[in-house]
Design an enzyme around this catalytic site. Structure first.
Site, PDB file in Angstrom:
ATOM      1  N   ILE B 151      31.337 -26.578  31.624  1.00  0.00           N
ATOM      2  CA  ILE B 151      31.863 -25.315  31.109  1.00  0.00           C
ATOM      3  C   ILE B 151      32.271 -25.451  29.641  1.00  0.00           C
ATOM      4  O   ILE B 151      33.039 -26.358  29.284  1.00  0.00           O
ATOM      5  CB  ILE B 151      33.048 -24.861  31.976  1.00  0.00           C
ATOM      6  CG1 ILE B 151      32.511 -24.517  33.362  1.00  0.00           C
ATOM      7  CG2 ILE B 151      33.761 -23.674  31.359  1.00  0.00           C
ATOM      8  CD1 ILE B 151      33.552 -24.281  34.392  1.00  0.00           C
ATOM      9  N   CYS B 152      31.738 -24.545  28.807  1.00  0.00           N
ATOM     10  CA  CYS B 152      32.034 -24.512  27.375  1.00  0.00           C
ATOM     11  C   CYS B 152      31.711 -25.887  26.760  1.00  0.00           C
ATOM     12  O   CYS B 152      30.594 -26.370  26.912  1.00  0.00           O
ATOM     13  CB  CYS B 152      33.489 -24.083  27.166  1.00  0.00           C
ATOM     14  SG  CYS B 152      33.880 -23.711  25.445  1.00  0.00           S
ATOM     15  N   GLN B 153      32.665 -26.534  26.101  1.00  0.00           N
ATOM     16  CA  GLN B 153      32.395 -27.867  25.552  1.00  0.00           C
ATOM     17  C   GLN B 153      32.012 -28.828  26.677  1.00  0.00           C
ATOM     18  O   GLN B 153      31.188 -29.730  26.477  1.00  0.00           O
ATOM     19  CB  GLN B 153      33.646 -28.380  24.828  1.00  0.00           C
ATOM     20  CG  GLN B 153      33.471 -29.702  24.134  1.00  0.00           C
ATOM     21  CD  GLN B 153      34.808 -30.297  23.719  1.00  0.00           C
ATOM     22  OE1 GLN B 153      35.795 -30.206  24.455  1.00  0.00           O
ATOM     23  NE2 GLN B 153      34.856 -30.886  22.543  1.00  0.00           N
TER      24      GLN B 153
END
Lengths: 328, 359
Positions: B151-153
């Site tokens: 998720i995301c980074q």
């Protein structure tokens, strides 16, 4: 003190604390119901919020103080907008109160930045938030004493700033010639930081001015379509929409990239310079400094990696041994 | 018609209403207990330094008690902010939805790095901590592979990990994940180009969470530093809405510091040099080549994402060599994809279904 007595004391203290807290909460609630709405030619609704908050902050639980500060700060800015509009409407010598207000806002942006005044209340709290936010952040970062309150929001005289730091860190022997020279070496860094900060804030002020001009255009476009603003909040929300659009474009510009990067870099250079000067002083006193601690952390990190590699090798060997045992 | 039509009395009335709402709302706020986050039962199955591996399970009230998918799912969140965003409250829990979709859910919690962690590198995070967590999940479950949800980074980390250790990953799901770090609509990328990252890290050591927060709030400053708090005044009379607001507020300002060396590499290699897609990224002994990603991939992105523009996420399809590449689009923003009611009904169940269809 025996264990039972200690527990009883603890319980009593806790009960007393709870009692005081609830009494204070009740006082806050009483205060909340007694805020008068004052109507005059020049209302000061925003100041009323401040007075109320000053009396309430003491009784607010710590976990709520930050969020309440943010809500009340924004409410204050919103009420400042209400005061400005109300005054323009009430003193109806102006033919179009909204235009008069827009002009006065533009003048505020221009004059407050040009004169580098202490406070910056234009932009419904936003520009102030950006500015205060930056200084709050700067003061939170480790390794450098906080900026003197009297200099926040200003392009302070670099020598004055330097003097402040020297006083703040009045270390024995600090007046030796070599150390004076170390402090003096910070002057160009301070100058550079002040210049970068002023450039960043000027660019933001310019962007806010453009946003106001776009707000004016949007309002007259609406009027041309037979629509008009009938609530303060609608005016505020429209300003947010227009400003966010304007800012999004500005933030992708080459100018923003430069002023933002320069501000961060100049601040870090100053902080680094300050750290080096401080290290020199600490060495004089034979005290450990951050670079000593970092060396320990670096060693610890190397040992952790080595340990991890050894654990993996060991696990691999164990798997091989298991396989050999199974074969035999 | 003049553009503004409000008599002075109407303005005073609006102010009076506002003040009443504010005062009543503050009373509600003071009455409210401190908000609780992280509602789904879980246990710590492994810990290495500050990194913890959490295993989530359904409680007795849940319709789905046992996972149906035999391949365990490892969720990798970003180093920035805390992963309880995925398990914020009843009815707003991505992790709970994944459990209910039949997945056996593990989560890597990176913790709060302190000064002693400043020399941790991406190599440590991915080839050590994450690798150890995945080995542990395989050991506990008896599976040879895991499904990875980044998720995301954490999605970028999952891509790097899958490229370095493809044999351990059965299926890869990336969610609001930056891949091309230099799309023209990326504010963060634009701002990072002129920042001297070496000077920043050398000066500060670990990067304070407050600095990152300031940066993120500056993405939409008029909304996030101003309008949001006037909206809060409007909702303060409703205790449920107020609690929801306070949970989000807690999460937004709960920002761990970033290990300095990891931050240095992440900003320089990803944002400034775009090495992930230029095929020049080196992590430890590994050259990270996205072409090594041949397992099935589901790429989930948000159409109105202001942090990770869709164009940055959608670039993935040009670099992986998977024959089974799918995309799932969410009509919302970077945060809404975890917590909105629409996302609860759409995103996590769809991810669960996709994973179950890829045994």
């Amino acid at each position: 003190m025996n264990t039972t007595g200690w527990q009883q004391d603890l319980l009593n203290t806790w009960l007393e604390t709870q009692k005081i807290w609830w009494e204070h909460t009740a006082q806050v609630l009483q205060t909340t119901t007694s805020l008068p709405i004052q109507v005059s030619n020049n209302p000061d609704w925003s100041k009323q919020i401040d007075q109320w908050w000053e009396s309430a902050i003491t009784y607010t639980p710590p976990h709520l103080q930050d969020v309440l500060n943010r809500v009340l700060s924004m409410s204050r800015s919103y009420l400042e907008l209400a005061e400005q509009i109300y005054t323009k409407v009430h003193n109806s010598d102006a033919a179009t109160p909204l235009e008069a207000w827009l002009v006065s806002m533009e003048q505020t942006f221009l004059t407050q930045w040009q004169q580098q005044k202490k406070s910056y209340s234009g932009g419904f709290g936003l520009a102030g938030s950006l500015f205060e936010g930056w200084h709050h952040l700067v003061n939170q970062l480790p390794g450098m004493p906080v900026m003197p309150a009297s200099m926040r929001g200003q392009t302070a005289n670099p020598q004055e700033w330097l003097n402040y730091w020297q006083k703040s860190l009045s270390i024995p022997n600090a007046s030796s010639l070599a150390q004076q020279q170390t402090w003096q070496a910070l002057l160009p860094l301070i100058n550079n930081y002040q210049t970068s900060l002023a450039a960043f804030m000027d660019a933001m002020a310019q962007q806010n001015l453009e946003a106001l001009q776009q707000l004016r255009a949007r309002l007259w476009h609406m009027a041309g379509e037979g629509r008009s603003i009938r609530h303060l909040r609608a005016l505020y929300d429209l300003w947010v929409t227009v400003s966010e659009e304007s800012y999004a474009r500005f933030a992708l510009s080459d100018q923003y990239q430069v002023v933002y990067g320069d501000l961060v870099n100049a601040h870090m250079a100053l902080r680094k310079g300050f750290g080096e000067a401080l290290t020199q002083h600490m060495h004089t006193l034979n005290l450990p400094v951050r670079s000593d601690l970092d060396e320990l952390y670096r060693k610890q990190h190397e040992l952790r990696r080595e340990n991890c590699a050894l654990r993996r090798q060991l696990a691999q060997l164990e798997r091989r041994l298991d396989a050999l045992n199974t074969q035999s | 018609m003049p553009p503004f039509q409000m008599p002075a009395e109407a303005i005073a009335d609006e102010v009076k209403n506002f003040q009443e709402k504010l005062m009543g709302g503050v009373s509600n706020l003071l009455d409210m207990p401190e908000v609780r986050v992280g509602i789904t039962p879980h246990e710590v199955v492994y810990q290495e330094d500050k990194v913890r591996l959490l295993h989530y399970y359904c409680d007795e009230t849940s319709a789905q008690a046992e996972p149906r998918n035999p391949i365990p799912l490892v969720v990798v969140y970003a180093l920035i902010n805390r992963p309880y965003m995925l398990d914020l409250q009843e009815g707003r829990s991505t992790l709970r939805c994944l459990l209910e979709a039949g997945q056996d859910v593990y989560l890597v919690d990176w913790g709060y790095p302190e000064a002693a962690e400043r020399f941790l590198t991406l190599d440590d995070y991915l080839n050590d901590y994450l690798d150890l967590c995945i080995d542990k999940v395989c050991e506990v479950t008896g599976s040879n592979q895991v499904n990875l949800l980044g998720i995301c980074q954490g999605g970028t980390f999952s891509l790097c990990y899958s490229a370095m250790h493809p044999e351990k990953i059965k299926n890869l799901v990336t969610m609001v994940t930056p891949v091309d770090f230099q799309t023209p609509d990326s504010h963060l990328s634009h701002w990072a180009q002129n920042v001297d990252i070496d000077l920043l890290v050398d000066t500060l050591g670990n990067i304070p969470g407050a600095l990152l927060n300031w940066t993120f709030l500056n993405l939409k400053p008029y909304q996030l530093m101003g309008q949001k708090y006037l909206n809060m005044v409007d909702m303060m009379s409703d205790k449920t809405l107020l609690q929801n607001f306070m949970r989000m507020e807690k999460w937004i300002f709960d920002s761990p510091d970033q290990a300095g060396e990891t931050f240095r590499q992440f900003i320089k290699d990803f944002y400034q040099a775009n090495r992930l897609i230029n095929n020049t990224l080196q992590i430890g002994d590994y050259q990270v080549d996205l072409a090594n990603i041949t397992m099935p991939v589901l790429n989930v992105y948000a159409e109105q994402d202001h942090l990770v523009p869709p164009s940055s996420s959608k670039a993935l399809k040009h670099y992986v060599k998977s024959d089974d590449y799918d995309e799932l689009v969410f009509q919302g923003g970077h945060i809404g994809i975890y917590v909105s009611g629409k996302a609860q009904k759409m995103i996590a169940p769809a991810i669960g279904a996709w994973l179950s269809e890829h045994p």
